[in-house]
Scaffold this active site. Structure first.
Site, PDB file in Angstrom:
ATOM      1  N   HIS A  17     -50.655 -62.461 -37.920  1.00 26.75           N
ATOM      2  CA  HIS A  17     -49.598 -62.209 -38.995  1.00 26.75           C
ATOM      3  C   HIS A  17     -49.552 -62.903 -39.769  1.00 26.75           C
ATOM      4  CE1 HIS A  17     -47.241 -60.309 -35.518  1.00 26.75           C
ATOM      5  NE2 HIS A  17     -48.130 -58.850 -35.820  1.00 26.75           N
ATOM      6  N   LYS A  41     -37.068 -50.737 -29.077  1.00 24.63           N
ATOM      7  CA  LYS A  41     -37.765 -51.934 -27.978  1.00 24.63           C
ATOM      8  C   LYS A  41     -37.268 -51.964 -27.616  1.00 24.63           C
ATOM      9  CE  LYS A  41     -41.742 -51.086 -31.693  1.00 24.63           C
ATOM     10  NZ  LYS A  41     -42.625 -51.961 -32.900  1.00 24.63           N
ATOM     11  N   ARG A  90     -55.251 -53.408 -39.270  1.00 24.35           N
ATOM     12  CA  ARG A  90     -56.706 -53.212 -38.577  1.00 24.35           C
ATOM     13  C   ARG A  90     -57.853 -53.014 -39.074  1.00 24.35           C
ATOM     14  NH1 ARG A  90     -52.294 -55.283 -34.557  1.00 24.35           N
ATOM     15  NH2 ARG A  90     -51.200 -53.857 -35.497  1.00 24.35           N
ATOM     16  N   SER A 128     -49.439 -58.576 -30.882  1.00 23.34           N
ATOM     17  CA  SER A 128     -48.909 -58.700 -30.113  1.00 23.34           C
ATOM     18  C   SER A 128     -49.012 -58.361 -28.838  1.00 23.34           C
ATOM     19  CB  SER A 128     -47.628 -58.586 -30.949  1.00 23.34           C
ATOM     20  OG  SER A 128     -47.515 -59.529 -31.667  1.00 23.34           O
TER      21      SER A 128
HETATM   22  P1  ADP Z   1     -44.653 -54.087 -35.773  1.00 25.21           P
HETATM   23  O1  ADP Z   1     -43.957 -53.363 -35.296  1.00 25.21           O
HETATM   24  O2  ADP Z   1     -43.830 -53.041 -37.322  1.00 25.21           O
HETATM   25  O3  ADP Z   1     -45.839 -53.194 -36.144  1.00 25.21           O
HETATM   26  P2  ADP Z   1     -46.039 -55.762 -35.999  1.00 25.21           P
HETATM   27  O4  ADP Z   1     -45.573 -57.480 -35.224  1.00 25.21           O
HETATM   28  O5  ADP Z   1     -46.625 -55.482 -34.458  1.00 25.21           O
HETATM   29  O6  ADP Z   1     -44.888 -54.687 -36.049  1.00 25.21           O
HETATM   30  O7  ADP Z   1     -46.769 -56.057 -37.528  1.00 25.21           O
HETATM   31  C1  ADP Z   1     -46.366 -56.145 -38.632  1.00 25.21           C
HETATM   32  C2  ADP Z   1     -47.298 -55.456 -39.271  1.00 25.21           C
HETATM   33  O8  ADP Z   1     -48.705 -56.331 -39.235  1.00 25.21           O
HETATM   34  C3  ADP Z   1     -48.551 -54.736 -39.360  1.00 25.21           C
HETATM   35  O9  ADP Z   1     -48.387 -54.128 -40.645  1.00 25.21           O
HETATM   36  C4  ADP Z   1     -49.165 -54.554 -38.566  1.00 25.21           C
HETATM   37  O10 ADP Z   1     -50.347 -53.315 -38.857  1.00 25.21           O
HETATM   38  C5  ADP Z   1     -49.859 -56.127 -39.234  1.00 25.21           C
HETATM   39  N1  ADP Z   1     -50.690 -56.364 -38.458  1.00 25.21           N
HETATM   40  C6  ADP Z   1     -50.549 -57.280 -37.111  1.00 25.21           C
HETATM   41  N2  ADP Z   1     -51.569 -57.802 -36.293  1.00 25.21           N
HETATM   42  C7  ADP Z   1     -52.563 -58.145 -37.792  1.00 25.21           C
HETATM   43  C8  ADP Z   1     -54.240 -58.745 -37.142  1.00 25.21           C
HETATM   44  N3  ADP Z   1     -54.597 -58.760 -36.094  1.00 25.21           N
HETATM   45  N4  ADP Z   1     -54.237 -58.581 -38.575  1.00 25.21           N
HETATM   46  C9  ADP Z   1     -53.920 -57.487 -39.708  1.00 25.21           C
HETATM   47  N5  ADP Z   1     -53.061 -57.586 -39.488  1.00 25.21           N
HETATM   48  C10 ADP Z   1     -51.701 -57.371 -38.406  1.00 25.21           C
END
Ligand code: ADP
Length: 166
Positions: A17, A41, A90, A128
């Site tokens: 992130h 969630k 990803r 996460s």
């Molecule tokens: P959500 O619950 O909205 O998916 P996340 O916190 O899991 O929220 O992710 C927010 C954004 O960050 C999403 O677009 C996700 O694809 C992106 N993201 C999560 N992890 C990574 C990573 N390791 N590299 C690039 N983008 C990421």
């Protein structure tokens, strides 16, 4: 001034992130990292904890602010006159969901564009939920979350004997 919003759950924020935040902050004049509150969630960290962690790890980036919002992200964006939505990609597995979300958001707020940044190679596998799994059983999460929050995340998620995984 070109403003963008990067919405997510950040439960907890990872190095993946943070990489997306840094890279998009260098493209836009201002970036809002938006903690999207989803009542469906059950997050491991409270809104306040997640906000605090995101603020802590982004405090050296001057054009980034952090906010939380419950409701439609496009309503937040419209209200704040933000017309760019940043998301990270990803693997192929992200694509379907992200595509659906981008098209839905465009229907609701046609003036906005969703822009995707590809992950950096070293964060390709990082999520996460993976961090939570590793931390639960006492694994080293240092490679996965920003330095400032390693200890806090590890301590909060570690399962103690007799406790059940959430
Ligand atoms: P959500 O619950 O909205 O998916 P996340 O916190 O899991 O929220 O992710 C927010 C954004 O960050 C999403 O677009 C996700 O694809 C992106 N993201 C999560 N992890 C990574 C990573 N390791 N590299 C690039 N983008 C990421």
């Amino acid at each position: 001034m070109k403003q963008a919003v990067y919405p997510g759950s950040f439960d907890p924020i990872t190095r993946g992130h943070l990489d997306i935040i840094r890279r998009s902050a260098s493209v836009f004049d201002h970036l809002t990292v938006l903690l999207a509150i989803n009542p469906d969630k059950t997050p491991n960290f409270t809104v306040e904890e997640r906000l605090e962690m995101v603020r802590l790890v982004t405090k050296d980036i001057p054009n980034v602010t952090v906010d939380a919002f419950q409701g439609l992200m496009v309503d937040y964006a419209r209200k704040n006159e933000i017309t760019v939505i940043v998301r990270g990609l990803r693997a192929v597995s992200d694509f379907e969901n992200e595509f659906q979300m981008a098209l839905t958001n465009r229907k609701m707020y046609p003036e906005a564009e969703t822009l995707f940044l590809t992950t950096s190679l070293e964060n390709m596998y990082l999520s996460s939920s993976m961090v939570r799994d590793v931390a639960r059983f006492g694994g080293n999460i240092e490679p996965f979350v920003p330095d400032e929050i390693v200890e806090e995340v590890a301590k909060r998620l570690l399962l103690t004997e007799g406790e059940e995984a959430k």
